[in-house]
Enzyme design. Structure first.
Site, PDB file in Angstrom:
ATOM      1  N   SER A 111      31.573  48.969  43.816  1.00  0.00           N
ATOM      2  CA  SER A 111      32.169  48.093  44.839  1.00  0.00           C
ATOM      3  C   SER A 111      31.947  48.704  46.215  1.00  0.00           C
ATOM      4  O   SER A 111      32.461  49.787  46.511  1.00  0.00           O
ATOM      5  CB  SER A 111      33.673  47.933  44.588  1.00  0.00           C
ATOM      6  OG  SER A 111      34.270  47.374  45.732  1.00  0.00           O
TER       7      SER A 111
ATOM      8  N   HIS B 278      29.248  45.003  43.683  1.00  0.00           N
ATOM      9  CA  HIS B 278      30.431  44.141  43.787  1.00  0.00           C
ATOM     10  C   HIS B 278      30.814  44.036  45.260  1.00  0.00           C
ATOM     11  O   HIS B 278      30.938  45.053  45.947  1.00  0.00           O
ATOM     12  CB  HIS B 278      31.550  44.796  42.966  1.00  0.00           C
ATOM     13  CG  HIS B 278      32.833  44.046  42.889  1.00  0.00           C
ATOM     14  ND1 HIS B 278      33.067  43.048  41.963  1.00  0.00           N
ATOM     15  CD2 HIS B 278      33.980  44.168  43.612  1.00  0.00           C
ATOM     16  CE1 HIS B 278      34.308  42.595  42.109  1.00  0.00           C
ATOM     17  NE2 HIS B 278      34.881  43.248  43.108  1.00  0.00           N
TER      18      HIS B 278
ATOM     19  N   ASP C  90      33.552  42.581  47.880  1.00  0.00           N
ATOM     20  CA  ASP C  90      34.925  42.084  47.983  1.00  0.00           C
ATOM     21  C   ASP C  90      35.114  41.312  49.281  1.00  0.00           C
ATOM     22  O   ASP C  90      34.993  41.881  50.369  1.00  0.00           O
ATOM     23  CB  ASP C  90      35.909  43.257  47.946  1.00  0.00           C
ATOM     24  CG  ASP C  90      36.027  43.854  46.562  1.00  0.00           C
ATOM     25  OD1 ASP C  90      36.321  43.100  45.619  1.00  0.00           O
ATOM     26  OD2 ASP C  90      35.827  45.079  46.423  1.00  0.00           O
TER      27      ASP C  90
ATOM     28  N   MET D   1      37.706  39.288  51.593  1.00  0.00           N
ATOM     29  CA  MET D   1      39.155  39.087  51.822  1.00  0.00           C
ATOM     30  C   MET D   1      39.360  38.376  53.152  1.00  0.00           C
ATOM     31  O   MET D   1      38.650  38.653  54.119  1.00  0.00           O
ATOM     32  CB  MET D   1      39.868  40.442  51.866  1.00  0.00           C
ATOM     33  CG  MET D   1      39.628  41.300  50.645  1.00  0.00           C
ATOM     34  SD  MET D   1      40.608  42.812  50.701  1.00  0.00           S
ATOM     35  CE  MET D   1      39.880  43.729  49.344  1.00  0.00           C
TER      36      MET D   1
ATOM     37  N   HIS E  49      33.465  38.758  44.884  1.00  0.00           N
ATOM     38  CA  HIS E  49      34.844  38.560  44.446  1.00  0.00           C
ATOM     39  C   HIS E  49      35.608  37.962  45.626  1.00  0.00           C
ATOM     40  O   HIS E  49      35.896  38.659  46.592  1.00  0.00           O
ATOM     41  CB  HIS E  49      35.392  39.941  44.025  1.00  0.00           C
ATOM     42  CG  HIS E  49      36.839  39.964  43.683  1.00  0.00           C
ATOM     43  ND1 HIS E  49      37.549  41.139  43.538  1.00  0.00           N
ATOM     44  CD2 HIS E  49      37.740  38.971  43.460  1.00  0.00           C
ATOM     45  CE1 HIS E  49      38.795  40.879  43.231  1.00  0.00           C
ATOM     46  NE2 HIS E  49      38.945  39.572  43.186  1.00  0.00           N
TER      47      HIS E  49
ATOM     48  N   MET F 267      38.606  36.902  47.424  1.00  0.00           N
ATOM     49  CA  MET F 267      40.068  36.990  47.524  1.00  0.00           C
ATOM     50  C   MET F 267      40.467  36.205  48.771  1.00  0.00           C
ATOM     51  O   MET F 267      40.868  36.772  49.794  1.00  0.00           O
ATOM     52  CB  MET F 267      40.490  38.468  47.630  1.00  0.00           C
ATOM     53  CG  MET F 267      40.358  39.203  46.308  1.00  0.00           C
ATOM     54  SD  MET F 267      40.305  40.994  46.500  1.00  0.00           S
ATOM     55  CE  MET F 267      38.561  41.221  46.764  1.00  0.00           C
TER      56      MET F 267
ATOM     57  N   MET G 154      42.068  41.696  36.935  1.00  0.00           N
ATOM     58  CA  MET G 154      42.439  42.676  37.967  1.00  0.00           C
ATOM     59  C   MET G 154      43.324  43.744  37.347  1.00  0.00           C
ATOM     60  O   MET G 154      44.345  43.443  36.721  1.00  0.00           O
ATOM     61  CB  MET G 154      43.207  42.003  39.116  1.00  0.00           C
ATOM     62  CG  MET G 154      42.374  41.124  40.033  1.00  0.00           C
ATOM     63  SD  MET G 154      40.910  41.908  40.724  1.00  0.00           S
ATOM     64  CE  MET G 154      41.622  43.200  41.754  1.00  0.00           C
TER      65      MET G 154
ATOM     66  N   ASP H  72      38.549  45.275  37.332  1.00  0.00           N
ATOM     67  CA  ASP H  72      38.413  45.683  38.732  1.00  0.00           C
ATOM     68  C   ASP H  72      39.677  46.377  39.222  1.00  0.00           C
ATOM     69  O   ASP H  72      40.745  45.767  39.261  1.00  0.00           O
ATOM     70  CB  ASP H  72      38.144  44.424  39.573  1.00  0.00           C
ATOM     71  CG  ASP H  72      37.854  44.711  41.032  1.00  0.00           C
ATOM     72  OD1 ASP H  72      37.725  45.893  41.399  1.00  0.00           O
ATOM     73  OD2 ASP H  72      37.765  43.741  41.808  1.00  0.00           O
TER      74      ASP H  72
HETATM   75  C1  DX5 Z   1      40.510  45.460  45.282  1.00  0.00           C
HETATM   76  C2  DX5 Z   1      39.077  45.121  45.063  1.00  0.00           C
HETATM   77  C3  DX5 Z   1      38.304  46.110  44.282  1.00  0.00           C
HETATM   78  C4  DX5 Z   1      38.196  47.467  44.913  1.00  0.00           C
HETATM   79  C5  DX5 Z   1      38.249  48.447  43.788  1.00  0.00           C
HETATM   80  O1  DX5 Z   1      41.200  44.349  45.714  1.00  0.00           O
HETATM   81  O2  DX5 Z   1      38.958  43.890  44.393  1.00  0.00           O
HETATM   82  O3  DX5 Z   1      37.003  45.621  43.971  1.00  0.00           O
HETATM   83  O4  DX5 Z   1      37.004  47.672  45.630  1.00  0.00           O
HETATM   84  O5  DX5 Z   1      38.347  49.709  44.321  1.00  0.00           O
HETATM   85  P1  DX5 Z   1      38.768  50.989  43.458  1.00  0.00           P
HETATM   86  O6  DX5 Z   1      37.707  51.150  42.411  1.00  0.00           O
HETATM   87  O7  DX5 Z   1      38.791  52.060  44.471  1.00  0.00           O
HETATM   88  O8  DX5 Z   1      40.105  50.702  42.864  1.00  0.00           O
HETATM   89 ZN    ZN Z   2      36.928  43.312  43.667  1.00  0.00          ZN
END
Ligand code: DX5
Ligand code: ZN
Length: 225
Positions: A7, A32, A34, A36, A66, A68, A137, A175
């Site tokens: 990620s 990956h 993310d 947000m 992903h 969010m 999650m 994740d």
């Molecule tokens: C959190 C993200 C994850 C994050 C995971 O909301 O969706 O993808 O990058 O990070 P680690 O592996 O550090 O928990």
């Molecule tokens: Zn994620």
């Protein structure tokens, strides 16, 4: 075979290209990403221009997005156009989940559904027969570097059973909070894609950290008890 998916949230954003090159060198075929929006989760990250830039510089790497965000219907097609190969949306954010998942597939991407730690697997009953992947999650979404919530493995095992019983083909992704200490247990639960942020990019040598995690995951499932 479980695959570790780095990620980039945990990477050094001032050197994003080098970070992706490093994990590619460590064997990553997929990253990956993310996304947000400051509403669905209390944090902001990247927008479509980052996806476009990564796609231009890394034409072959698969990009797992992903989302969010509160409005996946508007933004999923934009991210797909920018270069996302796989797009997952949160069960908790979708009023018309069936329509949203089919829309992602119609735009040419693989569609995933994500459930938060407080959301039950039972709620996915009506999408499991056509969704491409389910993301469980194992932290509350919004931030990297959080502690792994162990009971998420029960959800993974439950989904593995449902997949077998109903002879379905969706993949399973997990994740949040996965590192060298728990990746074996996670792999044994039956996941296909293991997202790893801080455990890869927080290491001095991300390529090496990725290779170690991949090896630990593979060894875990090859040991028959
Ligand atoms: C959190 C993200 C994850 C994050 C995971 O909301 O969706 O993808 O990058 O990070 P680690 O592996 O550090 O928990
Ligand atoms: Zn994620």
């Amino acid at each position: 075979m479980p695959t570790i998916v780095p990620s980039i949230l945990a990477s050094d954003f001032t050197r994003l290209g080098e970070s992706v090159s490093a994990v590619q060198e460590g064997g990553a075929a997929m990253i990956h990403v993310d996304i947000m929006d400051g509403h669905f989760v209390p944090n902001f990250t990247m927008g479509p221009p980052i996806t476009t830039a990564l796609r231009q510089r890394f034409p072959k790497v698969k990009m797992d997005h992903h989302l969010m965000i509160e409005d996946p219907d508007t933004y999923a097609p934009i991210f797909i156009k920018a270069g996302a190969d796989c797009v997952s949306v949160h069960y908790e954010a979708c009023r018309n989940l069936d329509r949203t998942l089919h829309m992602i597939q119609d735009h040419g991407a693989r569609a995933g559904v994500v459930i938060n730690p407080a959301t039950s697997v039972f709620l996915l009953d009506n999408v499991l027969d056509f969704v491409d992947y389910v993301l469980v999650m194992s932290v509350n979404p919004g931030f990297g570097g959080q502690k792994f919530i162990t009971r998420s493995l029960d959800k993974v095992r439950h989904l593995v059973c449902l997949r077998e019983e109903r002879q379905l083909s969706f993949l399973l992704e997990i994740d949040g909070g996965v590192g060298p200490d728990n990746v074996a247990e996670v792999a044994k639960a039956g996941v296909d894609w293991v997202v790893a942020g801080s455990s890869v990019f927080g290491a001095d040598q991300p390529a090496e950290a990725l290779r170690t995690m991949q090896r630990l995951a593979e060894e875990a499932i090859s040991i028959k008890v």
